[in-house]
Design an enzyme around this catalytic site. Structure first.
Site, PDB file in Angstrom:
ATOM      1  N   LEU A 155       0.841  -1.204   0.000  1.00  0.00           N
ATOM      2  CA  LEU A 155       0.000   0.000   0.000  1.00  0.00           C
ATOM      3  C   LEU A 155       0.871   1.246   0.000  1.00  0.00           C
ATOM      4  O   LEU A 155       1.865   1.308   0.703  1.00  0.00           O
ATOM      5  CB  LEU A 155      -0.874   0.029   1.257  1.00  0.00           C
ATOM      6  CG  LEU A 155      -1.669  -1.239   1.593  1.00  0.00           C
ATOM      7  CD1 LEU A 155      -2.370  -1.065   2.934  1.00  0.00           C
ATOM      8  CD2 LEU A 155      -2.668  -1.538   0.489  1.00  0.00           C
ATOM      9  N   GLU A 157       1.054   5.269   0.937  1.00  0.00           N
ATOM     10  CA  GLU A 157       0.368   6.293   1.707  1.00  0.00           C
ATOM     11  C   GLU A 157      -0.273   7.256   0.715  1.00  0.00           C
ATOM     12  O   GLU A 157       0.304   7.562  -0.320  1.00  0.00           O
ATOM     13  CB  GLU A 157       1.357   7.047   2.598  1.00  0.00           C
ATOM     14  CG  GLU A 157       1.813   6.201   3.756  1.00  0.00           C
ATOM     15  CD  GLU A 157       2.788   6.935   4.666  1.00  0.00           C
ATOM     16  OE1 GLU A 157       2.778   8.171   4.689  1.00  0.00           O
ATOM     17  OE2 GLU A 157       3.555   6.250   5.346  1.00  0.00           O
ATOM     18  N   LEU A 252       9.607   6.992 -12.533  1.00  0.00           N
ATOM     19  CA  LEU A 252      10.745   7.597 -13.232  1.00  0.00           C
ATOM     20  C   LEU A 252      10.624   9.117 -13.193  1.00  0.00           C
ATOM     21  O   LEU A 252      11.070   9.790 -14.114  1.00  0.00           O
ATOM     22  CB  LEU A 252      10.805   7.094 -14.683  1.00  0.00           C
ATOM     23  CG  LEU A 252      11.289   5.650 -14.874  1.00  0.00           C
ATOM     24  CD1 LEU A 252      11.306   5.281 -16.362  1.00  0.00           C
ATOM     25  CD2 LEU A 252      12.691   5.443 -14.289  1.00  0.00           C
ATOM     26  N   ALA A 254      11.994  12.339 -11.898  1.00  0.00           N
ATOM     27  CA  ALA A 254      13.163  12.892 -11.209  1.00  0.00           C
ATOM     28  C   ALA A 254      12.696  13.988 -10.252  1.00  0.00           C
ATOM     29  O   ALA A 254      11.648  14.594 -10.453  1.00  0.00           O
ATOM     30  CB  ALA A 254      14.137  13.460 -12.229  1.00  0.00           C
ATOM     31  N   CYS A 262       8.826   4.091   4.440  1.00  0.00           N
ATOM     32  CA  CYS A 262       9.058   2.746   3.890  1.00  0.00           C
ATOM     33  C   CYS A 262      10.384   2.611   3.146  1.00  0.00           C
ATOM     34  O   CYS A 262      11.242   1.824   3.557  1.00  0.00           O
ATOM     35  CB  CYS A 262       7.913   2.380   2.974  1.00  0.00           C
ATOM     36  SG  CYS A 262       6.325   2.568   3.780  1.00  0.00           S
ATOM     37  N   LYS A 265      13.623   3.084   5.255  1.00  0.00           N
ATOM     38  CA  LYS A 265      13.760   2.029   6.267  1.00  0.00           C
ATOM     39  C   LYS A 265      14.046   0.677   5.606  1.00  0.00           C
ATOM     40  O   LYS A 265      14.922  -0.064   6.050  1.00  0.00           O
ATOM     41  CB  LYS A 265      12.446   1.980   7.058  1.00  0.00           C
ATOM     42  CG  LYS A 265      12.304   0.838   8.022  1.00  0.00           C
ATOM     43  CD  LYS A 265      11.058   1.015   8.878  1.00  0.00           C
ATOM     44  CE  LYS A 265       9.774   0.659   8.158  1.00  0.00           C
ATOM     45  NZ  LYS A 265       9.485  -0.762   8.043  1.00  0.00           N
TER      46      LYS A 265
HETATM   47  C1  UGA Z   1       5.963   2.642  -0.838  1.00  0.00           C
HETATM   48  C2  UGA Z   1       5.612   1.640  -1.949  1.00  0.00           C
HETATM   49  O1  UGA Z   1       5.286   2.339  -3.147  1.00  0.00           O
HETATM   50  C3  UGA Z   1       4.442   0.749  -1.542  1.00  0.00           C
HETATM   51  O2  UGA Z   1       4.214  -0.242  -2.541  1.00  0.00           O
HETATM   52  C4  UGA Z   1       4.790   0.049  -0.217  1.00  0.00           C
HETATM   53  O3  UGA Z   1       3.715  -0.751   0.241  1.00  0.00           O
HETATM   54  C5  UGA Z   1       5.091   1.107   0.836  1.00  0.00           C
HETATM   55  O4  UGA Z   1       6.194   1.913   0.375  1.00  0.00           O
HETATM   56  C6  UGA Z   1       5.447   0.386   2.108  1.00  0.00           C
HETATM   57  O5  UGA Z   1       6.451  -0.313   2.141  1.00  0.00           O
HETATM   58  O6  UGA Z   1       4.652   0.441   3.064  1.00  0.00           O
HETATM   59  P1  UGA Z   1       5.004   5.022  -0.011  1.00  0.00           P
HETATM   60  O7  UGA Z   1       6.190   5.080   0.887  1.00  0.00           O
HETATM   61  O8  UGA Z   1       3.668   5.342   0.541  1.00  0.00           O
HETATM   62  O9  UGA Z   1       4.865   3.536  -0.670  1.00  0.00           O
HETATM   63  O10 UGA Z   1       5.266   6.064  -1.180  1.00  0.00           O
HETATM   64  P2  UGA Z   1       5.570   6.050  -2.758  1.00  0.00           P
HETATM   65  O11 UGA Z   1       4.385   6.550  -3.480  1.00  0.00           O
HETATM   66  O12 UGA Z   1       6.127   4.760  -3.186  1.00  0.00           O
HETATM   67  O13 UGA Z   1       6.696   7.180  -2.835  1.00  0.00           O
HETATM   68  C7  UGA Z   1       7.922   7.059  -2.115  1.00  0.00           C
HETATM   69  C8  UGA Z   1       8.812   8.235  -2.364  1.00  0.00           C
HETATM   70  O14 UGA Z   1       9.325   8.211  -3.681  1.00  0.00           O
HETATM   71  C9  UGA Z   1       8.145   9.607  -2.203  1.00  0.00           C
HETATM   72  O15 UGA Z   1       9.037  10.448  -1.487  1.00  0.00           O
HETATM   73  C10 UGA Z   1       7.958  10.099  -3.614  1.00  0.00           C
HETATM   74  O16 UGA Z   1       7.961  11.493  -3.730  1.00  0.00           O
HETATM   75  C11 UGA Z   1       9.170   9.475  -4.296  1.00  0.00           C
HETATM   76  N1  UGA Z   1       9.010   9.279  -5.751  1.00  0.00           N
HETATM   77  C12 UGA Z   1       8.102   8.380  -6.228  1.00  0.00           C
HETATM   78  C13 UGA Z   1       9.829   9.965  -6.633  1.00  0.00           C
HETATM   79  O17 UGA Z   1      10.681  10.785  -6.226  1.00  0.00           O
HETATM   80  N2  UGA Z   1       9.707   9.724  -7.980  1.00  0.00           N
HETATM   81  C14 UGA Z   1       8.807   8.844  -8.472  1.00  0.00           C
HETATM   82  O18 UGA Z   1       8.761   8.665  -9.721  1.00  0.00           O
HETATM   83  C15 UGA Z   1       7.978   8.151  -7.584  1.00  0.00           C
END
Ligand code: UGA
Length: 435
Positions: A155, A157, A252, A254, A262, A265
């Site tokens: 999931l 957030e 992807l 940037a 998540c 950690k």
């Molecule tokens: C992430 C995973 O996407 C989930 O599948 C997983 O269940 C969750 O961790 C977990 O382990 O509980 P989350 O931490 O809620 O989910 O957030 P994401 O939407 O994955 O984004 C993570 C970070 O990456 C954010 O800081 C976001 O800004 C950054 N991001 C994401 C980018 O910089 N570029 C992108 O293209 C996508």
């Protein structure tokens, strides 16, 4: 319809319990934090998650969902006990297992009928076996039949409810195929791919998935920095790459790097597990380093554009680690703000949800009521979190309010050419002219 309980009412536990209730199951959510349970009993959400309150209310009203602090009450008649407690990481990345241990111990002490224990917390590979041992050791021969199934969560957030209801897959791991099949039945209504494997492999799938997504982001950020020096546009590079079906377009974008509770950690914990088992996690180390450097890179850009940060006022839009959440854990925005303050800048900021949490972590931060207040007398404006409400702003008003004209679009959401035409000095991440 099954009766189940979910231990832990954080993002994972509360969303999982509520969504199972919404699928028609009878769910009791347990937390040892009385305040949290009282809030939930009074219809108040302890976290900000779009859409969650509505389905909590609906299912409480329908009599399918309730909350308690009592293990005997939660376990009574439950065929399944989901463990969804936190596993915070220590300085070196090792997962802190005290909450999992205490949940397993409490289950063991109150187990009076056959139960399937389902682990949803992200735990070091091998934890499923360890949980089974705890329960055996405490109850010995008198233990009623129990099985442990690993069921990692995927999931995000901010879109957790939707991710639960429309998953790409459900992963289950167990040595007891019958137990895994029973857990699979709970998810049947979602009509999704259900993969059943062994315990350790299921636990590893979770770490590998998060580490891979973090790797994609660090990869594109490294490409962005190379693009800046070569005069290419990383947004187009990502689009061109993403059209290749072997690569795909997701993750992807940037920007300022990844944060949250998540990725930081889990990547660290995976690297730690590798090191403690004499494996050298070279790639994971680079993925983490690139991510930290990206924050410094943004600060350097502001420094260069302003000719120094001492005494400058920087307006920051967005404080949460990503949009649609109030979570500020490992937020790139807060990390950057701390660096700016350390360099002698004044920082004023606005976020739709995360102001209180941010002020608690960075007391020197000046909070504003909206983006236009953030721009007031600012020498530079930094877009740190791409909330929808920042996408279309009145830049004429912003220009009038600002003292300077530097804009750093840390998530590449604005039209840089238009902003240049309006007289701003626009910088993006990995965009030509943004070095
Ligand atoms: C992430 C995973 O996407 C989930 O599948 C997983 O269940 C969750 O961790 C977990 O382990 O509980 P989350 O931490 O809620 O989910 O957030 P994401 O939407 O994955 O984004 C993570 C970070 O990456 C954010 O800081 C976001 O800004 C950054 N991001 C994401 C980018 O910089 N570029 C992108 O293209 C996508």
């Amino acid at each position: 319809m099954a009766k189940l309980c979910v231990i832990g009412t954080g993002y994972v536990g509360l969303v999982t319990g509520t969504c199972f209730a919404d699928l028609g199951h009878r769910v009791t959510c347990l937390d040892i934090d009385e305040n949290r349970i009282n809030m939930l009993k009074n219809g108040l959400m302890p976290i900000y998650e779009p859409g969650l309150k509505q389905i909590v209310d609906q299912n409480v009203e329908a009599g399918r969902l309730d909350f308690t602090t009592s293990y005997p009450e939660a376990l009574k008649g439950s065929e399944f006990a989901f463990i969804a407690v936190g596993t915070p990481s220590s300085e070196d990345g090792e997962a802190d297992m005290q909450y999992v241990k205490s949940a397993a111990t409490s289950i063991a002490k109150n187990l009076d009928h056959p139960t399937i224990i389902v682990n949803k917390s992200t735990v070091p590979v091998g934890t499923g076996d360890w949980v089974a041992e705890i329960i055996h050791d405490l109850n010995g021969q008198v233990t009623p039949k129990f099985s442990v199934v690993s069921n990692p969560e995927f999931l995000r957030e901010g879109s957790a409810v939707n991710d639960f209801m429309k998953p790409d897959r459900v992963v289950l791991g167990s040595t007891d195929l019958q137990a895994a099949n029973k857990v699979a039945e709970l998810y049947e209504a979602l009509r999704t791919e259900i993969m059943i494997t062994d315990l350790r492999t299921a636990e590893m799938i979770k770490y590998a998935s998060n580490a891979f997504l973090a790797t994609r982001i660090s990869f594109i950020n490294e490409m962005a920095n190379i693009c800046e020096t070569l005069g290419a546009d990383v947004r187009e590079v990502a689009r061109g790459m993403g059209l290749d079906r072997r690569i795909g377009p997701a993750f992807l974008d940037a920007g300022l790097g990844w944060g949250g509770s998540c990725f930081p950690k889990d990547v660290k914990a995976l690297a730690h597990m590798a090191v403690t088992h004499d494996t050298h996690p070279q790639l994971l180390q680079a993925v983490m380093d690139i991510n930290l450097n990206q924050r410094r890179h943004a600060v350097n850009k502001l420094d260069k554009a302003l000719g120094g940060l001492q005494g400058r006022t920087i307006g920051v839009l967005g404080l949460s680690f990503k949009p649609n959440t109030d979570d500020t854990r490992h937020s790139p925005s807060l990390d950057i703000i701390k660096m700016l303050l350390a360099e002698g800048a004044v920082v004023q900021a606005y976020d739709p949800q995360a102001m209180k949490a941010s002020k608690a972590v960075v007391p020197a931060l000046e909070l504003c009521q909206n983006p236009y207040e953030v721009a007031q007398d600012a020498d530079a404006l930094l877009l740190a979190t791409e909330w929808n409400e920042f996408k279309f702003l009145d830049f004429d008003q912003i220009k009038t309010n600002m003292r300077g004209k530097v804009i750093l679009d840390g998530r590449n959401i604005w039209d840089g050419e238009e902003l240049q035409r309006k007289g701003f000095l626009y910088f993006g991440m990995g965009i030509p002219g943004s070095k």
